[in-house]
Enzyme design. Structure first.
Site, PDB file in Angstrom:
ATOM      1  N   ILE A 132     -66.862 -36.682   1.810  1.00 52.39           N
ATOM      2  CA  ILE A 132     -66.086 -35.431   1.697  1.00 52.39           C
ATOM      3  C   ILE A 132     -66.949 -34.322   1.086  1.00 52.39           C
ATOM      4  O   ILE A 132     -67.001 -33.205   1.601  1.00 52.39           O
ATOM      5  CB  ILE A 132     -64.804 -35.665   0.860  1.00 52.39           C
ATOM      6  CG1 ILE A 132     -63.877 -36.652   1.592  1.00 52.39           C
ATOM      7  CG2 ILE A 132     -64.083 -34.354   0.594  1.00 52.39           C
ATOM      8  CD1 ILE A 132     -62.704 -37.167   0.773  1.00 52.39           C
ATOM      9  N   ASP A 188     -74.681 -36.151  -8.335  1.00 51.44           N
ATOM     10  CA  ASP A 188     -74.284 -37.432  -7.751  1.00 51.44           C
ATOM     11  C   ASP A 188     -75.388 -38.437  -8.079  1.00 51.44           C
ATOM     12  O   ASP A 188     -76.568 -38.136  -7.880  1.00 51.44           O
ATOM     13  CB  ASP A 188     -74.125 -37.287  -6.222  1.00 51.44           C
ATOM     14  CG  ASP A 188     -73.440 -38.500  -5.591  1.00 51.44           C
ATOM     15  OD1 ASP A 188     -73.820 -39.645  -5.909  1.00 51.44           O
ATOM     16  OD2 ASP A 188     -72.542 -38.289  -4.770  1.00 51.44           O
ATOM     17  N   THR A 209     -59.736 -32.333  -5.592  1.00 48.92           N
ATOM     18  CA  THR A 209     -58.998 -33.018  -4.518  1.00 48.92           C
ATOM     19  C   THR A 209     -59.383 -34.500  -4.501  1.00 48.92           C
ATOM     20  O   THR A 209     -59.163 -35.186  -3.513  1.00 48.92           O
ATOM     21  CB  THR A 209     -59.285 -32.402  -3.131  1.00 48.92           C
ATOM     22  OG1 THR A 209     -60.673 -32.525  -2.851  1.00 48.92           O
ATOM     23  CG2 THR A 209     -58.864 -30.957  -3.040  1.00 48.92           C
ATOM     24  N   SER A 210     -59.997 -34.993  -5.613  1.00 48.29           N
ATOM     25  CA  SER A 210     -60.462 -36.396  -5.599  1.00 48.29           C
ATOM     26  C   SER A 210     -59.375 -37.320  -6.161  1.00 48.29           C
ATOM     27  O   SER A 210     -58.548 -37.828  -5.395  1.00 48.29           O
ATOM     28  CB  SER A 210     -61.782 -36.541  -6.352  1.00 48.29           C
ATOM     29  OG  SER A 210     -61.642 -36.223  -7.723  1.00 48.29           O
ATOM     30  N   ARG A 211     -59.341 -37.531  -7.455  1.00 48.61           N
ATOM     31  CA  ARG A 211     -58.267 -38.281  -8.099  1.00 48.61           C
ATOM     32  C   ARG A 211     -57.949 -37.563  -9.406  1.00 48.61           C
ATOM     33  O   ARG A 211     -58.862 -37.082 -10.100  1.00 48.61           O
ATOM     34  CB  ARG A 211     -58.680 -39.731  -8.389  1.00 48.61           C
ATOM     35  CG  ARG A 211     -58.688 -40.650  -7.184  1.00 48.61           C
ATOM     36  CD  ARG A 211     -57.275 -40.956  -6.639  1.00 48.61           C
ATOM     37  NE  ARG A 211     -57.287 -41.863  -5.514  1.00 48.61           N
ATOM     38  CZ  ARG A 211     -57.284 -41.499  -4.221  1.00 48.61           C
ATOM     39  NH1 ARG A 211     -57.277 -40.233  -3.897  1.00 48.61           N
ATOM     40  NH2 ARG A 211     -57.265 -42.413  -3.269  1.00 48.61           N
ATOM     41  N   ASP A 255     -55.080 -30.922  -5.812  1.00 45.31           N
ATOM     42  CA  ASP A 255     -54.295 -31.689  -4.831  1.00 45.31           C
ATOM     43  C   ASP A 255     -53.907 -33.041  -5.422  1.00 45.31           C
ATOM     44  O   ASP A 255     -53.206 -33.819  -4.784  1.00 45.31           O
ATOM     45  CB  ASP A 255     -55.119 -31.891  -3.545  1.00 45.31           C
ATOM     46  CG  ASP A 255     -54.285 -32.533  -2.440  1.00 45.31           C
ATOM     47  OD1 ASP A 255     -53.154 -32.061  -2.209  1.00 45.31           O
ATOM     48  OD2 ASP A 255     -54.743 -33.507  -1.824  1.00 45.31           O
ATOM     49  N   GLU A 309     -49.555 -38.386 -11.104  1.00 39.56           N
ATOM     50  CA  GLU A 309     -48.882 -38.016  -9.853  1.00 39.56           C
ATOM     51  C   GLU A 309     -47.974 -39.104  -9.296  1.00 39.56           C
ATOM     52  O   GLU A 309     -47.061 -38.807  -8.530  1.00 39.56           O
ATOM     53  CB  GLU A 309     -49.917 -37.611  -8.792  1.00 39.56           C
ATOM     54  CG  GLU A 309     -50.763 -38.759  -8.275  1.00 39.56           C
ATOM     55  CD  GLU A 309     -51.683 -38.333  -7.139  1.00 39.56           C
ATOM     56  OE1 GLU A 309     -52.414 -37.344  -7.309  1.00 39.56           O
ATOM     57  OE2 GLU A 309     -51.667 -39.005  -6.091  1.00 39.56           O
TER      58      GLU A 309
HETATM   59  P1  NAI Z   1     -67.583 -41.459  -0.826  1.00 41.92           P
HETATM   60  O1  NAI Z   1     -67.648 -42.819  -1.362  1.00 41.92           O
HETATM   61  O2  NAI Z   1     -68.127 -41.173   0.535  1.00 41.92           O
HETATM   62  O3  NAI Z   1     -68.314 -40.448  -1.846  1.00 41.92           O
HETATM   63  C1  NAI Z   1     -68.130 -40.485  -3.236  1.00 41.92           C
HETATM   64  C2  NAI Z   1     -69.423 -39.992  -3.874  1.00 41.92           C
HETATM   65  O4  NAI Z   1     -69.205 -39.883  -5.282  1.00 41.92           O
HETATM   66  C3  NAI Z   1     -70.604 -40.948  -3.665  1.00 41.92           C
HETATM   67  O5  NAI Z   1     -71.698 -40.252  -3.127  1.00 41.92           O
HETATM   68  C4  NAI Z   1     -70.887 -41.467  -5.057  1.00 41.92           C
HETATM   69  O6  NAI Z   1     -72.278 -41.744  -5.281  1.00 41.92           O
HETATM   70  C5  NAI Z   1     -70.407 -40.302  -5.910  1.00 41.92           C
HETATM   71  N1  NAI Z   1     -70.181 -40.666  -7.318  1.00 41.92           N
HETATM   72  C6  NAI Z   1     -69.853 -41.869  -7.844  1.00 41.92           C
HETATM   73  N2  NAI Z   1     -69.780 -41.773  -9.186  1.00 41.92           N
HETATM   74  C7  NAI Z   1     -70.074 -40.491  -9.496  1.00 41.92           C
HETATM   75  C8  NAI Z   1     -70.173 -39.785 -10.718  1.00 41.92           C
HETATM   76  N3  NAI Z   1     -69.981 -40.375 -11.902  1.00 41.92           N
HETATM   77  N4  NAI Z   1     -70.487 -38.472 -10.679  1.00 41.92           N
HETATM   78  C9  NAI Z   1     -70.717 -37.852  -9.491  1.00 41.92           C
HETATM   79  N5  NAI Z   1     -70.644 -38.474  -8.304  1.00 41.92           N
HETATM   80  C10 NAI Z   1     -70.316 -39.777  -8.307  1.00 41.92           C
HETATM   81  O7  NAI Z   1     -66.050 -41.010  -0.910  1.00 41.92           O
HETATM   82  P2  NAI Z   1     -65.314 -39.853  -0.107  1.00 41.92           P
HETATM   83  O8  NAI Z   1     -64.771 -40.387   1.169  1.00 41.92           O
HETATM   84  O9  NAI Z   1     -66.170 -38.648  -0.064  1.00 41.92           O
HETATM   85  O10 NAI Z   1     -64.049 -39.580  -1.042  1.00 41.92           O
HETATM   86  C11 NAI Z   1     -64.208 -39.089  -2.362  1.00 41.92           C
HETATM   87  C12 NAI Z   1     -62.906 -39.234  -3.096  1.00 41.92           C
HETATM   88  O11 NAI Z   1     -61.941 -38.342  -2.515  1.00 41.92           O
HETATM   89  C13 NAI Z   1     -62.227 -40.621  -2.952  1.00 41.92           C
HETATM   90  O12 NAI Z   1     -62.726 -41.570  -3.858  1.00 41.92           O
HETATM   91  C14 NAI Z   1     -60.793 -40.297  -3.235  1.00 41.92           C
HETATM   92  O13 NAI Z   1     -60.584 -40.418  -4.612  1.00 41.92           O
HETATM   93  C15 NAI Z   1     -60.658 -38.827  -2.811  1.00 41.92           C
HETATM   94  N6  NAI Z   1     -59.791 -38.668  -1.631  1.00 41.92           N
HETATM   95  C16 NAI Z   1     -58.766 -37.777  -1.717  1.00 41.92           C
HETATM   96  C17 NAI Z   1     -57.906 -37.594  -0.651  1.00 41.92           C
HETATM   97  C18 NAI Z   1     -56.797 -36.590  -0.714  1.00 41.92           C
HETATM   98  O14 NAI Z   1     -55.889 -36.626   0.132  1.00 41.92           O
HETATM   99  N7  NAI Z   1     -56.803 -35.659  -1.660  1.00 41.92           N
HETATM  100  C19 NAI Z   1     -58.058 -38.382   0.577  1.00 41.92           C
HETATM  101  C20 NAI Z   1     -59.226 -39.245   0.601  1.00 41.92           C
HETATM  102  C21 NAI Z   1     -60.036 -39.387  -0.485  1.00 41.92           C
END
Ligand code: NAI
Length: 346
Positions: free
Chosen positions: A155, A174, A232-234, A258, A263
């Site tokens: 994302i 990252d 928009t992460s968690r 988001d 939540e």
């Molecule tokens: P991804 O696994 O492709 O990317 C996550 C990135 O965060 C990785 O590159 C990882 O190295 C990095 N990371 C890990 N620990 C970290 C830290 N301490 N500091 C900085 N970066 C760190 O995951 P993706 O698909 O990009 O999704 C990211 C997050 O988005 C998900 O874990 C989920 O929580 C959230 N999400 C939210 C949605 C929504 O509807 N709002 C829907 C889907 C995901």
């Protein structure tokens, strides 16, 4: 295979029914969340499907296993709601949808950001009342601003690409930098420097013990005065109380959410006829420079179809082989092509 689909909302029925039938499965929709008291609704089905607020703790997984459930097919990427060790112990395979539409979440991130920068919600409400005054609607542009992206996975990388198109300077933080982002001109740095230098900070890392309250009081204090913060992460990646103090002091110029720490008591339900008991959430809603959506970043037609399709592909693969490339439990069933280190953090 018959699949009991928990937390099933009416808007998902068409895509899930179509995908189930395409893959030769049948579905039993249950609007209730899956947790220990509702696990018995899956009696007689070998597979269940669950979503982000279902509680797959050891007790629930044990009950499901005793009823003969062998597969939990998550309709989401994150799996912080699942006790993976318990799943392994009870012999329940847990599969997920690792990526359905990073574009959906990235585009929603931009929707929040642009709406805040151009004060769209205020403007819309005013125009509806026949008030065409521009007082208080002065906006800010994106071009030339520095955007700090925390987490540059799937994302975060799409967000970087879009912000690059808007003419932003990109900073990233990252532990596993992305070459795609570097090619876009992103400079990787540490979190304190990213916070000090960014006009916009947007969070795209997973929630893990290491990222819980990644942005707390000291981090908010480091932010550039007036910076825009988007999450928009968690929800729990932000310390909400610290963020409220940052909004009150003006350190945070605008906030787009988001997701929210608490939540699961609020989002995905219609509570419009009730008194919201969460005072922290209620306080957030009083700020004119805060925009909140209820975990809808993923919610596009394209993403729903992709989620349904991968969910039932996972069911078919499990039915045919007893394994699943998208399995996160048992751990040994993670596909050879996946990066287990990254999966563990997602
Ligand atoms: P991804 O696994 O492709 O990317 C996550 C990135 O965060 C990785 O590159 C990882 O190295 C990095 N990371 C890990 N620990 C970290 C830290 N301490 N500091 C900085 N970066 C760190 O995951 P993706 O698909 O990009 O999704 C990211 C997050 O988005 C998900 O874990 C989920 O929580 C959230 N999400 C939210 C949605 C929504 O509807 N709002 C829907 C889907 C995901």
């Amino acid at each position: 295979m018959q699949v009991t689909v928990f937390s099933a909302k009416l808007y998902e029925h068409p895509s899930l029914e179509a995908a189930a039938s395409r893959h030769g499965h049948t579905v039993d929709f249950q609007p209730l969340r899956l947790y220990r008291d509702t696990a018995s609704l899956a009696l007689g089905t070998p597979a269940v499907s669950a979503f982000v607020h279902d509680i797959l703790d050891a007790e629930t997984l044990g009950l499901l296993a005793r009823q003969g459930v062998r597969l939990v097919a998550l309709r989401c990427a994150g799996f912080n709601q699942v006790d993976l060790k318990a799943a392994e112990k009870f012999g329940v395979t847990v599969a997920r949808v690792p990526a359905y539409s990073p574009q959906a979440v990235a585009e929603h991130t931009l929707a929040l950001l642009l709406a805040l920068l151009r004060k769209l919600c205020r403007a819309h409400n005013r125009v509806r009342e026949g008030n065409f005054s521009l007082d208080g609607l002065l906006g800010e542009g994106l071009c030339g601003k520095t955007a700090g992206i925390v987490g540059t996975g799937k994302i975060g990388t799409v967000v970087a690409r879009i912000l690059n198109g808007f003419g932003c300077r990109l900073l990233g933080y990252d532990p596993a930098p992305s070459t795609t982002c570097e090619k876009l001109g992103m400079t990787y740095t540490d979190l304190p420097h990213l916070l000090e230098a960014s006009d916009i900070v947007t969070l795209h890392c997973p929630l893990t013990p290491g990222t819980r309250h990644l942005l707390g009081e000291p981090e908010v204090a480091r932010m550039k005065p007036g910076a825009v913060l988007i999450n928009t992460s968690r929800g729990a990646v932000l310390d909400t109380q610290a963020v409220i103090r940052g909004l009150k002091s003006g350190r945070i110029g605008a906030l787009g959410l988001d997701v929210y720490e608490e939540e699961d008591h609020l989002f995905f339900e219609d509570l419009s006829g009730q008194i919201i008991q969460d005072d922290v959430f209620a306080r957030l809603m009083t700020f004119p420079n805060v925009l909140i959506t209820g975990h809808q970043g993923f919610f596009t037609r394209e993403a729903l179809e992709a989620i349904a399709d991968v969910t039932f592909r996972n069911v078919s693969e499990f039915e045919l082989t007893g394994k699943c490339a998208n399995a996160i439990a048992p751990a040994r069933r993670v596909s050879a092509g996946s990066n287990p280190k990254r999966l563990a953090r997602t």
